[in-house]
Design an enzyme around this catalytic site. Structure first.
Site, PDB file in Angstrom:
ATOM      1  N   LYS A 186       0.810  -1.217   0.000  1.00 14.36           N
ATOM      2  CA  LYS A 186       0.000   0.000   0.000  1.00 14.36           C
ATOM      3  C   LYS A 186       0.844   1.268   0.000  1.00 14.36           C
ATOM      4  CE  LYS A 186      -2.239   1.189   3.774  1.00 14.36           C
ATOM      5  NZ  LYS A 186      -3.287   1.319   4.822  1.00 14.36           N
ATOM      6  N   ASN A 219      -8.272  11.347  17.401  1.00 14.02           N
ATOM      7  CA  ASN A 219      -6.870  10.945  17.382  1.00 14.02           C
ATOM      8  C   ASN A 219      -6.464  10.536  15.965  1.00 14.02           C
ATOM      9  OD1 ASN A 219      -4.319  10.019  18.347  1.00 14.02           O
ATOM     10  ND2 ASN A 219      -5.118   7.927  18.336  1.00 14.02           N
ATOM     11  N   HIS A 230       8.594  20.860 -39.762  1.00 20.88           N
ATOM     12  CA  HIS A 230       7.570  19.830 -39.875  1.00 20.88           C
ATOM     13  C   HIS A 230       8.145  18.462 -40.205  1.00 20.88           C
ATOM     14  CE1 HIS A 230       6.299  23.495 -42.299  1.00 20.88           C
ATOM     15  NE2 HIS A 230       7.335  23.083 -42.995  1.00 20.88           N
TER      16      HIS A 230
END
Length: 452
Positions: free
Chosen positions: A22, A166, A360
């Site tokens: 995670k 908390n 180009h």
């Protein structure tokens, strides 16, 4: 006073539904745990203890840090048990800051405030006020001193009206922490050792417990699923956009701008929508970035214009240059002052000299183009033979006609001209004209094929 940090990063993060631990999921292009480590490094921590478990090999491969103490939590038996793994490395005479590894938006000044509170008390908690604290542990105070944390299910109606909760982040002395860790019990429904139990222990000893609060609740929000990850990503992007605009950058739509690294800007920079900035990027004064551009580890000098849908990676764009639209500058590309790269032009390990143009449909790889040279549409530097890369050198004021192939290694002299459609395989002298193409043949009264 010396202080150490314990970062809790052992959780698997089951609800993320990912093979990646995670804390390695990224926010703003940086793994969450790395963001926290970066923050405490800037805070001046003497030691950082990283408690890890699930995906340890992935963590160690990603978080490459000097002076980082790795503490294995082989079994995940609660937050108290996690901190116990770091306890042997903690000194009695230092303060210890305990942080969670999945709250990446915590600010340095918030942690500085928590440290300052600890200087005048025994246990400093990071708390936050929520409009809806349902399900969260409430902070109970008596004469301003924190005396307990009461879980929602155990709280009275009066206690449930309390908004202060908390966060699980706290600071205390090493001696107190180790003593309380030794007294933790897993006699609860989950059979785990809870770090929050040390607060009740401190209160029972008459310790002074005080708190600090973040500027915003988002600083202490954790991540348990992809939705929360996306919410924190957007919160970080909003924060960064606000900081840029406060410093004078114009973002035409702040909600459609992503910064996944660091961005240094001069005055009067304008950034259009859907621009992504990655790595370390520097923009000079009066730079304009068009819509849908990606800038990655690049430097763009004063007065340059990057037109829409261009990608610039590990490249340097000089003063007053123009890039795009739909141009790609790859690693090693350098544009000198007033150079121009137009639509569908790609550069890699190439230098485009001052005032030179490739307007180009061109590829310039392993090339050096002199000042004021003109590269016609469809020009290709043929730099790769399947094994080796070779260099093309084009002198200043040279003119390369459209649809030319320059087969490296090859040199085109100063002021030379290459006729359109040529395949150049050898040196073209200064001021010379080179034409290398098949002879045209005309067949009169040619009968076109017809369908049967």
């Amino acid at each position: 006073m010396a202080f150490s940090v314990v970062v809790l990063a052992a959780g698997k993060g089951t609800r993320m539904k990912s093979s990646l631990p995670k804390v390695l999921h990224k926010v703003g292009g940086v793994p969450m745990v790395q963001r926290i480590i970066n923050t405490v490094r800037s805070l001046g921590a003497d030691n950082i203890h990283l408690v890890y478990g699930h995906g340890g090999d992935q963590l160690k491969a990603t978080v490459v840090e000097e002076n980082l103490n790795w503490c294995l939590q082989a079994e995940q038996l609660g937050t108290g048990h996690a901190v116990q793994q770091a306890a042997p490395h903690i000194n009695d005479d230092e303060d210890v800051l305990i942080l969670v590894g999945d709250a990446p938006l915590i600010r340095e000044d918030t942690l500085s405030a928590l440290k300052a509170v600890k200087e005048s008390c025994d246990l400093a908690l990071l708390t936050v006020n929520l409009d809806d604290p349902t399900g969260m542990g409430r902070i109970i105070r008596e004469n301003d001193n924190i005396t307990a944390i009461v879980e929602h299910k155990d709280a009275t109606e009066a206690q449930r009206a309390i908004k202060e909760i908390n966060t699980g982040m706290m600071m205390m002395s090493g001696a107190d922490l180790k003593r309380w860790l030794g007294e933790l019990s897993n006699d609860n429904a989950q059979g785990e050792y809870y770090l929050t139990d040390v607060i009740a222990m401190a209160a029972s000893e008459g310790k002074r417990i005080q708190s600090a609060q973040p500027q915003s609740a988002v600083e202490v929000e954790g991540v348990n699923n992809r939705l929360q990850l996306a919410n924190l990503e957007r919160a970080l992007q909003n924060r960064q956009a606000d900081e840029l605009m406060t410093n004078g950058v114009t973002l035409l739509d702040p909600s459609r701008f992503d910064l996944r690294g660091t961005l240094q800007t001069g005055n009067d920079v304008i950034i259009d929508v859907n621009v992504i900035v990655e790595g370390d990027v520097t923009l000079g004064n009066n730079v304009e970035i068009g819509a849908n551009c990606i800038l990655r580890n690049c430097t763009i000098a004063d007065n340059a214009v990057i037109e829409a849908n261009s990608i610039i990676e590990e490249a340097r764009v000089g003063e007053a240059c123009t890039v795009g639209p739909y141009a790609r500058l790859r690693p090693g590309a350098v544009m000198q002052k007033n150079a121009k790269v137009g639509n569908f032009v790609e550069m890699k390990k190439a230098v485009l000299g001052e005032g030179a143009k490739a307007n180009h449909l061109t590829y310039l790889g392993d090339a050096e183009v002199g000042a004021k040279a003109n590269i016609g549409a469809g020009t290709i530097t043929c730099n790769y033979d399947g094994v080796n890369k070779s260099k093309t050198v084009i002198g200043e004021n040279a003119f390369i006609g459209s649809n030319s192939s320059l087969v490296a290694p090859v040199n085109i002299g100063k002021g030379a001209t290459v006729g359109a459609g040529s395949v150049i395989t050898s040196t073209v002298d200064e001021a010379a004209l080179a034409v290398a193409r098949g002879k045209q043949r005309n067949i009169p009264n040619w009968p076109r094929p017809t369908k049967k």
